[in-house]
Design an enzyme around this catalytic site. Structure first.
Site, PDB file in Angstrom:
ATOM      1  N   ASP A  82      28.504 175.046 -12.247  1.00 35.65           N
ATOM      2  CA  ASP A  82      29.196 175.350 -10.984  1.00 35.65           C
ATOM      3  C   ASP A  82      30.337 176.344 -11.175  1.00 35.65           C
ATOM      4  O   ASP A  82      30.902 176.465 -12.269  1.00 35.65           O
ATOM      5  CB  ASP A  82      29.717 174.054 -10.335  1.00 35.65           C
ATOM      6  CG  ASP A  82      30.634 173.244 -11.243  1.00 35.65           C
ATOM      7  OD1 ASP A  82      30.358 173.161 -12.459  1.00 35.65           O
ATOM      8  OD2 ASP A  82      31.638 172.707 -10.752  1.00 35.65           O
ATOM      9  N   GLU A 147      31.857 170.304 -12.591  1.00 35.30           N
ATOM     10  CA  GLU A 147      33.059 170.285 -13.443  1.00 35.30           C
ATOM     11  C   GLU A 147      34.284 170.711 -12.658  1.00 35.30           C
ATOM     12  O   GLU A 147      35.373 170.165 -12.841  1.00 35.30           O
ATOM     13  CB  GLU A 147      32.862 171.196 -14.657  1.00 35.30           C
ATOM     14  CG  GLU A 147      33.948 171.063 -15.728  1.00 35.30           C
ATOM     15  CD  GLU A 147      35.220 171.848 -15.449  1.00 35.30           C
ATOM     16  OE1 GLU A 147      36.272 171.509 -16.020  1.00 35.30           O
ATOM     17  OE2 GLU A 147      35.191 172.811 -14.654  1.00 35.30           O
TER      18      GLU A 147
HETATM   19 ZN    ZN Z   1      35.249 175.943 -16.340  1.00 34.66          ZN
END
Ligand code: ZN
Length: 402
Positions: A82, A147
């Site tokens: 992401d 994340e």
């Molecule tokens: Zn990162």
């Protein structure tokens, strides 16, 4: 190298293809990235597994290269798929075009954070496989979601699954940060995140009086104490050039709420803080101190924790940790200037370290301005190609450890 050579380079083209997949928050669609990575695994002739530890929208993809001794704990090469949102109007090119300029600078959201690292792992494995090398330890490449939102739908839940335990991870590599100079930081720990709201209650009434026991007096007492503590850390950092922000506690007032109108003394005022506690802070003593300040403020002050992470031991950087010795030997042989540091923010490494797995945060993005989460994020093609050589050496050393 020249624009034509970069433009025709197989590895640069794979990397740019990955950058063009907009796995962007707030609602990333990971399926095109999963398809791309599955094709990469096929090219590498390696098996791939896709897990869904949170839900179907948040896949974790693992590519595995089995070692000669599969019983030995494995090497995990972790990266997140992401990327954070963009403000396209502030970019000089389209943020998911992976445009390359005449100097070889490749522009895209994720160029530094951290599709470069995920691509480096694959490129290094491709080169190592081509050369006919095999390793003692199994190598897993994990590509995780979420994340940037704290890993709640990614590594944080994946780490508690049998699928993760079956990977038998002995050591992990994860993201670091770019650096404008020759030096490359290696992150071996993270500060402890505590985010909290102080809720001060007190006597309400008319704004013309001098009431006792007001919320305003109490919250002021807390603000003064927190800001005084903050100043000690500002001074510590200023007075010691050896220290970086990761070595001290950061304290920031991030929210102030309460009241209805200026002539009414309110019954409640609140103050929110983001704090990142340095690794040398005694967490119990610190919490006792916060509660003591609430009492000293006059009582009726409560602390509500939005986030209260436990202490996570940093990865050892000495002879007790053979993975560090192998990592350091690789960077020494490559004549890289590395600087061990504590990370300023949070990464998925913390979940590995929490399980007692040594983890290094490392992105060989030297001679590169720090542009993660910024406009016109880029990496230079030569830095990218050099990074492949760096990972070949580091992965080889780690995976060949007896
Ligand atoms: Zn990162």
């Amino acid at each position: 190298m020249s624009y034509e050579l970069w433009d025709n380079d197989e590895e640069i083209n794979y990397f740019r293809e990955y950058l063009r997949i907009p796995t962007v928050h707030p609602d990333p669609n990971y399926e095109p990235a999963v398809d791309f990575l599955k094709r990469q695994a096929k090219e590498l002739d390696l098996p791939v597994s896709v897990f869904y530890p949170f839900d179907k929208a948040n896949p974790v993809l693992v590519i595995t290269w089995t070692g000669q001794d599969p019983k030995l704990p494995s090497i995990l090469l972790n990266s997140h798929m992401d990327v954070v949102p963009v403000f396209p109007e502030n970019w000089t090119r389209s943020p998911f075009s992976a445009d390359m300029d005449i100097l070889g600078n490749i522009y895209a959201r994720g160029a530094q954070d951290m599709k470069c690292v995920g691509s480096w792992y694959m490129a290094a494995i491709r080169a190592l496989k081509k050369s006919g090398t095999t390793f003692k330890r199994t190598i897993h490449l994990s590509f995780v979601p979420d994340e940037e939102m704290g890993g709640r739908r990614g590594m944080r839940v994946f780490i508690d699954t049998d699928e993760f335990r079956n990977l038998n991870v002995g050591c992990g590599l994860d993201e670091g940060l770019a650096s404008p100079g020759e030096e490359i930081p290696v992150y071996y720990g993270e500060r402890t995140v505590w985010r909290m709201t102080f809720k001060a209650t007190g006597q309400a009434g008319h704004g013309s009086l001098l009431l006792e026991n007001t919320a305003g007096e109490k919250i002021t007492y807390i603000l003064n104490k927190m800001m005084a503590l903050r100043q000690t850390q500002v001074d510590r950092l200023k007075n010691n050039p050896e220290l970086t922000i990761g070595d001290v506690t950061s304290i920031n007032l991030t929210r102030l709420d309460g009241g209805v109108q200026s002539n009414v003394v309110p019954p409640l005022l609140t103050a929110g803080f983001d704090t990142r506690l340095a690794l040398d802070v005694d967490l119990q003593r610190h919490e006792d101190q916060l509660h003591k300040w609430c009492e000293e403020a006059g009582g009726g002050v409560e602390i509500e924790f939005d986030q209260k992470h436990p202490f996570v031991k940093p990865t050892a950087l000495d002879d007790s940790n053979p993975f560090w010795v192998a990592f350091k030997k690789a960077t020494d042989e490559l004549c890289l200037e590395i600087k061990p540091q504590i990370f300023t923010g949070g990464t998925d490494s913390r979940y590995l370290r929490r399980e007692g797995i040594p983890a290094f945060g490392f992105s060989p993005l030297h001679h590169t301005p720090v542009l993660l989460h910024d406009h016109d994020e880029f990496i230079n093609a030569d830095i990218y190609l050099k990074g492949i050589q760096i990972y070949k050496k580091i992965i080889s050393n780690l995976a060949n450890l007896s």
